[in-house]
Motif scaffolding. Structure first.
Motif, PDB file in Angstrom:
ATOM      1  N   MET A   1      -7.357  -7.563  -5.958  1.00 44.50           N
ATOM      2  CA  MET A   1      -6.821  -7.977  -4.656  1.00 44.50           C
ATOM      3  C   MET A   1      -7.821  -7.587  -3.560  1.00 44.50           C
ATOM      4  SD  MET A   1      -3.027  -6.377  -5.227  1.00 44.50           S
ATOM      5  CE  MET A   1      -2.088  -7.080  -3.899  1.00 44.50           C
ATOM      6  N   ASN A   2      -7.874  -8.409  -2.523  1.00 48.39           N
ATOM      7  CA  ASN A   2      -8.681  -8.042  -1.367  1.00 48.39           C
ATOM      8  C   ASN A   2      -7.765  -7.940  -0.132  1.00 48.39           C
ATOM      9  OD1 ASN A   2      -8.199 -10.642  -0.378  1.00 48.39           O
ATOM     10  ND2 ASN A   2      -9.981 -11.445  -1.489  1.00 48.39           N
ATOM     11  N   ARG A   3      -8.354  -7.756   1.018  1.00 45.62           N
ATOM     12  CA  ARG A   3      -7.519  -7.524   2.214  1.00 45.62           C
ATOM     13  C   ARG A   3      -6.672  -8.738   2.600  1.00 45.62           C
ATOM     14  NH1 ARG A   3      -9.179  -2.858   5.781  1.00 45.62           N
ATOM     15  NH2 ARG A   3     -10.422  -1.588   4.381  1.00 45.62           N
ATOM     16  N   GLN A   4      -7.085  -9.901   2.141  1.00 47.69           N
ATOM     17  CA  GLN A   4      -6.316 -11.114   2.478  1.00 47.69           C
ATOM     18  C   GLN A   4      -5.192 -11.386   1.474  1.00 47.69           C
ATOM     19  OE1 GLN A   4      -9.910 -11.233   2.693  1.00 47.69           O
ATOM     20  NE2 GLN A   4      -9.410 -10.665   4.817  1.00 47.69           N
ATOM     21  N   SER A   5      -5.162 -10.662   0.372  1.00 48.64           N
ATOM     22  CA  SER A   5      -4.158 -10.925  -0.672  1.00 48.64           C
ATOM     23  C   SER A   5      -2.745 -10.669  -0.165  1.00 48.64           C
ATOM     24  CB  SER A   5      -4.412 -10.018  -1.887  1.00 48.64           C
ATOM     25  OG  SER A   5      -5.704 -10.230  -2.395  1.00 48.64           O
ATOM     26  N   GLN A   6      -1.816 -11.484  -0.657  1.00 50.38           N
ATOM     27  CA  GLN A   6      -0.409 -11.323  -0.273  1.00 50.38           C
ATOM     28  C   GLN A   6       0.136 -10.032  -0.871  1.00 50.38           C
ATOM     29  OE1 GLN A   6       1.656 -13.727   1.572  1.00 50.38           O
ATOM     30  NE2 GLN A   6      -0.466 -14.097   2.166  1.00 50.38           N
ATOM     31  N   PHE A   7       0.732  -9.215  -0.046  1.00 48.95           N
ATOM     32  CA  PHE A   7       1.301  -7.954  -0.541  1.00 48.95           C
ATOM     33  C   PHE A   7       2.171  -7.328   0.545  1.00 48.95           C
ATOM     34  CE2 PHE A   7       1.176  -3.290  -0.658  1.00 48.95           C
ATOM     35  CZ  PHE A   7       1.697  -3.072  -1.913  1.00 48.95           C
ATOM     36  N   SER A   8       3.282  -6.764   0.148  1.00 51.64           N
ATOM     37  CA  SER A   8       4.030  -5.901   1.073  1.00 51.64           C
ATOM     38  C   SER A   8       4.797  -4.873   0.238  1.00 51.64           C
ATOM     39  CB  SER A   8       4.999  -6.710   1.956  1.00 51.64           C
ATOM     40  OG  SER A   8       6.014  -7.292   1.170  1.00 51.64           O
ATOM     41  N   TYR A   9       5.121  -3.784   0.874  1.00 53.93           N
ATOM     42  CA  TYR A   9       5.860  -2.727   0.172  1.00 53.93           C
ATOM     43  C   TYR A   9       6.674  -1.947   1.193  1.00 53.93           C
ATOM     44  CZ  TYR A   9       6.787   1.406  -2.684  1.00 53.93           C
ATOM     45  OH  TYR A   9       7.410   2.418  -3.383  1.00 53.93           O
ATOM     46  N   ASP A  10       7.958  -1.845   0.950  1.00 55.45           N
ATOM     47  CA  ASP A  10       8.818  -1.035   1.819  1.00 55.45           C
ATOM     48  C   ASP A  10       9.164   0.250   1.086  1.00 55.45           C
ATOM     49  OD1 ASP A  10       8.936  -2.772   3.954  1.00 55.45           O
ATOM     50  OD2 ASP A  10      10.558  -3.941   3.032  1.00 55.45           O
ATOM     51  N   CYS A  11       8.677   1.376   1.627  1.00 49.41           N
ATOM     52  CA  CYS A  11       8.999   2.686   1.055  1.00 49.41           C
ATOM     53  C   CYS A  11      10.382   3.085   1.567  1.00 49.41           C
ATOM     54  CB  CYS A  11       7.958   3.712   1.504  1.00 49.41           C
ATOM     55  SG  CYS A  11       8.430   5.399   1.142  1.00 49.41           S
ATOM     56  N   ASN A  12      11.249   3.454   0.687  1.00 47.18           N
ATOM     57  CA  ASN A  12      12.576   3.890   1.122  1.00 47.18           C
ATOM     58  C   ASN A  12      12.750   5.397   0.985  1.00 47.18           C
ATOM     59  OD1 ASN A  12      13.978   1.487   2.088  1.00 47.18           O
ATOM     60  ND2 ASN A  12      13.505   0.695   0.057  1.00 47.18           N
ATOM     61  N   ALA A  13      11.607   6.098   0.972  1.00 45.35           N
ATOM     62  CA  ALA A  13      11.581   7.561   1.039  1.00 45.35           C
ATOM     63  C   ALA A  13      12.481   8.229   0.007  1.00 45.35           C
ATOM     64  CB  ALA A  13      11.925   8.027   2.459  1.00 45.35           C
ATOM     65  N   CYS A  14      12.447   7.741  -1.225  1.00 49.48           N
ATOM     66  CA  CYS A  14      13.268   8.376  -2.269  1.00 49.48           C
ATOM     67  C   CYS A  14      12.570   9.613  -2.836  1.00 49.48           C
ATOM     68  CB  CYS A  14      13.572   7.381  -3.396  1.00 49.48           C
ATOM     69  SG  CYS A  14      12.118   6.832  -4.300  1.00 49.48           S
ATOM     70  N   GLY A  15      11.254   9.744  -2.578  1.00 51.13           N
ATOM     71  CA  GLY A  15      10.503  10.928  -3.021  1.00 51.13           C
ATOM     72  C   GLY A  15      10.063  10.879  -4.470  1.00 51.13           C
ATOM     73  N   ARG A  16      10.445   9.836  -5.200  1.00 53.99           N
ATOM     74  CA  ARG A  16      10.114   9.815  -6.631  1.00 53.99           C
ATOM     75  C   ARG A  16       8.613   9.614  -6.878  1.00 53.99           C
ATOM     76  NH1 ARG A  16      15.267   7.276  -6.957  1.00 53.99           N
ATOM     77  NH2 ARG A  16      16.691   8.490  -8.237  1.00 53.99           N
ATOM     78  N   CYS A  17       7.943   8.964  -5.939  1.00 55.10           N
ATOM     79  CA  CYS A  17       6.509   8.699  -6.127  1.00 55.10           C
ATOM     80  C   CYS A  17       5.674   9.955  -5.864  1.00 55.10           C
ATOM     81  CB  CYS A  17       6.056   7.577  -5.203  1.00 55.10           C
ATOM     82  SG  CYS A  17       7.052   6.097  -5.397  1.00 55.10           S
ATOM     83  N   CYS A  18       6.292  11.000  -5.339  1.00 51.41           N
ATOM     84  CA  CYS A  18       5.564  12.216  -4.967  1.00 51.41           C
ATOM     85  C   CYS A  18       5.652  13.271  -6.069  1.00 51.41           C
ATOM     86  CB  CYS A  18       6.115  12.762  -3.656  1.00 51.41           C
ATOM     87  SG  CYS A  18       5.992  11.575  -2.308  1.00 51.41           S
ATOM     88  N   ARG A  19       5.777  12.817  -7.293  1.00 47.40           N
ATOM     89  CA  ARG A  19       5.910  13.718  -8.447  1.00 47.40           C
ATOM     90  C   ARG A  19       4.943  13.307  -9.543  1.00 47.40           C
ATOM     91  NH1 ARG A  19      10.271  16.741  -8.984  1.00 47.40           N
ATOM     92  NH2 ARG A  19      11.645  16.766  -7.198  1.00 47.40           N
ATOM     93  N   ASP A  20       4.500  14.310 -10.292  1.00 47.24           N
ATOM     94  CA  ASP A  20       3.740  14.085 -11.530  1.00 47.24           C
ATOM     95  C   ASP A  20       2.543  13.159 -11.342  1.00 47.24           C
ATOM     96  OD1 ASP A  20       5.626  15.652 -13.002  1.00 47.24           O
ATOM     97  OD2 ASP A  20       6.993  13.932 -12.919  1.00 47.24           O
ATOM     98  N   LYS A  21       1.763  13.426 -10.311  1.00 47.80           N
ATOM     99  CA  LYS A  21       0.582  12.598 -10.051  1.00 47.80           C
ATOM    100  C   LYS A  21      -0.687  13.454 -10.097  1.00 47.80           C
ATOM    101  CE  LYS A  21       2.417   8.586  -8.553  1.00 47.80           C
ATOM    102  NZ  LYS A  21       3.805   8.867  -8.854  1.00 47.80           N
TER     103      LYS A  21
END
Ligand code: SF4
Length: 244
Positions: A1-21
């Protein structure tokens, strides 16, 4: 993907992505973390990082040490990797190019993926370019370290591949590493140049002071390990330090 690629993401602050990384930190990440936490960069290295400042610390429960409940306690100074998530960036050292990749969603995450925006718009909303530009500025120091190594060592007598293999092992060791004031200085700008209120101004002074320190360093092993460490922390492979 480059900067023109279609993409969006809404973070709903569940905190699950802030683990085991495993999240690699650049010098500018540490500076921003320190400012958001209201501590010096030296204290930020101790409190929030592993491997001498180059990896974000996660606790025994798998949670990032900056996670407070389901919220990031240093949101304003969160590292580049957290701003980009759920994208990752791959940087091509030869062409100075960048490519964005979508990371595997975390099971149970409440984040919502979509296509009604662009990668560029997402990066802008996350203030990611400030970090990407800072990283580009630090990148020049890698070549400077490599040139200094070449000045100090006779690769007719020392086998270069073995020399750089040792440097890579040393840079990526998570414990029992040798003292290296150059690596310490990379991740502790306040310790090298003193705290400035303006982060960007401190970055420029830090880079200039590091350049001087590199010129004064007479230990090729130290320089090589620092070059590999900086390359990896900026998102490149160790080969960026070796110049191949
Ligand atoms: S720094 Fe903040 S956003 Fe990044 S993993 Fe830790 S808690 Fe999550």
């Amino acid at each position: 993907m480059n900067r023109q690629s279609q993409f969006s993401y809404d973070c709903n602050a569940c905190g699950r992505c802030c683990r085991d990384k495993v999240i690699t930190l650049a010098p500018y990440d540490v500076l921003k973390i320190a400012r958001a936490a209201g501590v010096s960069t030296g204290e930020a290295v101790r409190r929030f990082t592993l491997r001498r400042g180059s990896i974000l610390k996660f606790g025994a429960d798998g949670a990032c040490v900056a996670l407070a409940g389901t919220r990031c306690a240093i949101h304003d100074g969160r590292p580049l990797a957290c701003r980009l998530y759920p994208l990752g960036v791959e940087r091509d050292s030869a062409s100075h190019g960048e490519r964005f990749v979508m990371l595997e969603p975390v099971p149970g995450s409440l984040g919502v993926y979509g296509g009604d925006g662009t990668v560029g718009g997402f990066l802008e909303a996350q203030d990611a370019d400030e970090h990407l530009e800072a990283n580009d500025r630090y990148r020049g120091l890698i070549r400077r370290m490599r040139v200094r190594v070449a000045d100090l060592i006779d690769f007719e007598k020392i086998e270069p591949r073995e020399f750089w293999r040792r440097a890579t092992r040393e840079a990526l060791a998570e414990s029992a590493y040798d003292p290296n004031p150059l690596i310490d200085a990379l991740f502790d700008p306040d310790g090298l140049v003193g705290h400035r209120d303006d982060d960007e101004a401190e970055m420029f002074v830090h880079i200039a002071a590091l350049a001087v320190k590199i010129g004064k360093t007479t230990e090729p092993d130290m320089l090589a390990a620092a070059a590999v460490m900086l390359a990896v922390s900026l998102g490149y492979s160790p080969a960026e330090a070796i110049g191949i």
